[in-house]
Write a protein that holds these residues in place. Structure first.
Motif, mmCIF file in Angstrom:
data_model
loop_
_atom_site.group_PDB
_atom_site.id
_atom_site.type_symbol
_atom_site.label_atom_id
_atom_site.label_comp_id
_atom_site.label_asym_id
_atom_site.label_seq_id
_atom_site.Cartn_x
_atom_site.Cartn_y
_atom_site.Cartn_z
ATOM 1 N N VAL A 60 0.860 -1.184 0.000
ATOM 2 C CA VAL A 60 0.000 0.000 0.000
ATOM 3 C C VAL A 60 0.894 1.230 0.000
ATOM 4 O O VAL A 60 2.035 1.194 0.478
ATOM 5 C CB VAL A 60 -0.959 0.055 1.222
ATOM 6 C CG1 VAL A 60 -2.045 -0.996 1.120
ATOM 7 C CG2 VAL A 60 -0.190 -0.092 2.527
ATOM 8 N N GLY A 61 0.364 2.330 -0.559
ATOM 9 C CA GLY A 61 1.161 3.539 -0.606
ATOM 10 C C GLY A 61 0.337 4.726 -1.059
ATOM 11 O O GLY A 61 -0.893 4.663 -1.111
ATOM 12 N N LEU B 26 -8.213 -2.967 4.215
ATOM 13 C CA LEU B 26 -7.933 -1.642 3.679
ATOM 14 C C LEU B 26 -7.769 -1.804 2.179
ATOM 15 O O LEU B 26 -6.843 -2.478 1.712
ATOM 16 C CB LEU B 26 -6.656 -1.060 4.292
ATOM 17 C CG LEU B 26 -6.647 -0.820 5.798
ATOM 18 C CD1 LEU B 26 -5.326 -0.186 6.213
ATOM 19 C CD2 LEU B 26 -7.819 0.052 6.230
ATOM 20 N N SER B 27 -8.663 -1.231 1.425
ATOM 21 C CA SER B 27 -8.626 -1.337 -0.028
ATOM 22 C C SER B 27 -8.761 0.061 -0.612
ATOM 23 O O SER B 27 -9.811 0.692 -0.473
ATOM 24 C CB SER B 27 -9.754 -2.245 -0.536
ATOM 25 O OG SER B 27 -9.678 -2.403 -1.937
ATOM 26 N N PHE B 28 -7.684 0.514 -1.235
ATOM 27 C CA PHE B 28 -7.655 1.867 -1.761
ATOM 28 C C PHE B 28 -7.888 1.868 -3.270
ATOM 29 O O PHE B 28 -8.190 0.834 -3.861
ATOM 30 C CB PHE B 28 -6.318 2.525 -1.410
ATOM 31 C CG PHE B 28 -6.045 2.580 0.071
ATOM 32 C CD1 PHE B 28 -6.918 3.232 0.935
ATOM 33 C CD2 PHE B 28 -4.939 1.959 0.616
ATOM 34 C CE1 PHE B 28 -6.684 3.286 2.301
ATOM 35 C CE2 PHE B 28 -4.680 2.002 1.982
ATOM 36 C CZ PHE B 28 -5.567 2.661 2.822
ATOM 37 N N ALA B 29 -7.730 3.008 -3.887
ATOM 38 C CA ALA B 29 -8.053 3.172 -5.312
ATOM 39 C C ALA B 29 -7.292 2.173 -6.167
ATOM 40 O O ALA B 29 -6.112 1.887 -5.932
ATOM 41 C CB ALA B 29 -7.718 4.598 -5.744
ATOM 42 N N GLN C 155 -0.932 -4.192 -8.657
ATOM 43 C CA GLN C 155 -2.359 -4.484 -8.714
ATOM 44 C C GLN C 155 -2.604 -5.812 -7.986
ATOM 45 O O GLN C 155 -1.915 -6.795 -8.227
ATOM 46 C CB GLN C 155 -2.799 -4.601 -10.166
ATOM 47 C CG GLN C 155 -4.287 -4.817 -10.363
ATOM 48 C CD GLN C 155 -5.087 -3.558 -10.097
ATOM 49 O OE1 GLN C 155 -5.565 -3.354 -8.999
ATOM 50 N NE2 GLN C 155 -5.226 -2.726 -11.118
ATOM 51 N N GLN C 156 -3.563 -5.831 -7.069
ATOM 52 C CA GLN C 156 -3.882 -7.042 -6.309
ATOM 53 C C GLN C 156 -5.388 -7.299 -6.393
ATOM 54 O O GLN C 156 -6.170 -6.470 -5.949
ATOM 55 C CB GLN C 156 -3.480 -6.870 -4.842
ATOM 56 C CG GLN C 156 -2.023 -6.521 -4.617
ATOM 57 C CD GLN C 156 -1.768 -5.980 -3.222
ATOM 58 O OE1 GLN C 156 -1.932 -6.682 -2.221
ATOM 59 N NE2 GLN C 156 -1.366 -4.712 -3.142
ATOM 60 N N LYS C 157 -5.762 -8.430 -6.953
ATOM 61 C CA LYS C 157 -7.185 -8.761 -7.001
ATOM 62 C C LYS C 157 -7.735 -8.954 -5.601
ATOM 63 O O LYS C 157 -8.859 -8.548 -5.286
ATOM 64 C CB LYS C 157 -7.400 -10.017 -7.852
ATOM 65 C CG LYS C 157 -7.116 -9.801 -9.334
ATOM 66 C CD LYS C 157 -7.406 -11.069 -10.131
ATOM 67 C CE LYS C 157 -7.129 -10.845 -11.611
ATOM 68 N NZ LYS C 157 -7.361 -12.090 -12.402
ATOM 69 N N GLY D 52 -3.512 0.339 -3.308
ATOM 70 C CA GLY D 52 -3.122 -0.941 -2.761
ATOM 71 C C GLY D 52 -4.157 -1.530 -1.831
ATOM 72 O O GLY D 52 -5.217 -0.945 -1.574
ATOM 73 N N GLN D 53 -3.820 -2.717 -1.310
ATOM 74 C CA GLN D 53 -4.715 -3.442 -0.413
ATOM 75 C C GLN D 53 -3.908 -4.172 0.657
ATOM 76 O O GLN D 53 -2.794 -4.631 0.393
ATOM 77 C CB GLN D 53 -5.519 -4.494 -1.180
ATOM 78 C CG GLN D 53 -6.488 -3.987 -2.205
ATOM 79 C CD GLN D 53 -7.393 -5.104 -2.701
ATOM 80 O OE1 GLN D 53 -8.292 -5.565 -1.998
ATOM 81 N NE2 GLN D 53 -7.133 -5.582 -3.910
#
Length: 222
Positions: free
Chosen positions: A97-98, A129-132, A187-189, A116-117
Motif C-alpha cells: 500500500v502507498g 484496507l482497499s484503496f483506489a 495491482q492485487q485482485k 493498494g490493499q
C-alpha cells in the motif's frame, strides 16, 4: 550479487510472531531456478540498522523486508513480484500500500491518492484496507508502507536520520526515487498480505521522525 536468489529479512523481537510469518513464507511457490534465503535480525536497535545488517549479509538480488507480524497470503507472491521487477527494470522498490503524493505533514495515510490493499488491524480489529485501483500491473507512488518492502537493487537505509521504528519506509521510498528508480504498488485482485500490528503506537518517536522526514525530504525539495 546472485540474480537467482531471493532473501527475506525480518527484524525480530517476538519469536512467536516471527515463526508464524516464516511459516507463511515457507508455503510460497518459488520461481523455477530461484533459491530463497531468510535473515532474522535479532536485537536491532532501530529498523534502519537491522535492515542494513540483513542487506549486507545477503548477496541476493531480490530482497523482501517485512515486519514480523506480516503474513503473506498470496502463494504466488514471489512469482508475481519477480515478474513485475523483470518487466519493469526501473522499478526498484515495491510495497503493498502507498500514496501517489506524500502530503505536507509527511503522514502517507493522510494523502488523497492512496493505492493498494492489505488486511490490517491498526484500529484494534482486523479489517480490509482497499484503496483506489488503477489500470495496469503497477501504480507508481511516492511512498509505500513498511509492512513489506521488496527491492531489486540495494540502497543503504538511512541510519543517520532515523534511529527508531518510524518513517524508515518513507525515507527509503524517497531514496530510491532520488537515485532514479521508481517505487510502485502492484495491482492485487485480493490482498497479498495481512498485517496484524494492533493499534499503532505513535508515542515512541513518531512525531520526531515525522519532523525529520519533512525537513529532510519535503522541505528540501520544495
Amino acid at each position: 550479487m546472485d540474480p537467482h536468489k531471493i532473501c527475506f529479512i525480518w527484524c525480530v523481537n517476538d519469536e512467536a510472531w516471527f515463526s508464524e510469518s516464516e511459516r507463511y513464507v515457507d508455503s510460497l511457490r518459488v520461481p523455477k531456478g530461484f533459491t530463497v534465503e531468510k535473515r532474522c535480525i535479532q536485537g536491532a536497535k532501530m529498523m534502519t540498522a537491522g535492515y542494513n545488517e540483513g542487506m549486507k549479509k545477503s548477496d541476493a538480488k531480490y530482497k523482501i523486508y517485512l515486519h514480523q507480524d506480516v503474513l503473506i497470503l498470496h502463494r504466488d507472491f514471489l512469482i508475481d513480484v519477480l515478474s513485475l521487477f523483470q518487466k519493469e527494470p526501473k522499478v526498484g522498490m515495491i510495497g503493498m500500500v502507498g500514496v501517489t503524493h506524500i502530503p505536507e505533514n509527511g503522514i502517507w495515510w493522510d494523502g488523497e491518492e492512496k493505492v493498494g490493499q492489505v488486511y490490517d488491524s491498526h484500529i484494534g480489529r482486523m479489517e480490509l484496507l482497499s484503496f483506489a485501483r488503477r489500470e495496469g500491473d503497477i501504480t507508481k507512488v511516492e511512498a509505500v508502507d513498511g509492512l513489506l518492502i521488496a527491492t531489486q537493487y540495494d540502497l543503504p537505509w538511512r541510519e543517520d536520520l532515523f534511529d527508531g521504528w518510524h518513517f524508515y519506509d518513507l525515507s527509503q521510498s524517497m531514496e530510491f526515487i532520488r537515485a532514479g528508480y521508481d517505487v510502485a504498488v502492484p495491482q492485487q485482485k485480493t490482498p497479498w498480505t495481512m498485517h496484524d500490528c494492533g493499534v499503532v503506537n505513535v508515542q515512541n518517536g513518531f512525531n520526531e521522525a515525522r519532523q525529520c522526514f519533512v525537513a529532510h525530504y519535503l522541505q528540501e525539495s520544495s
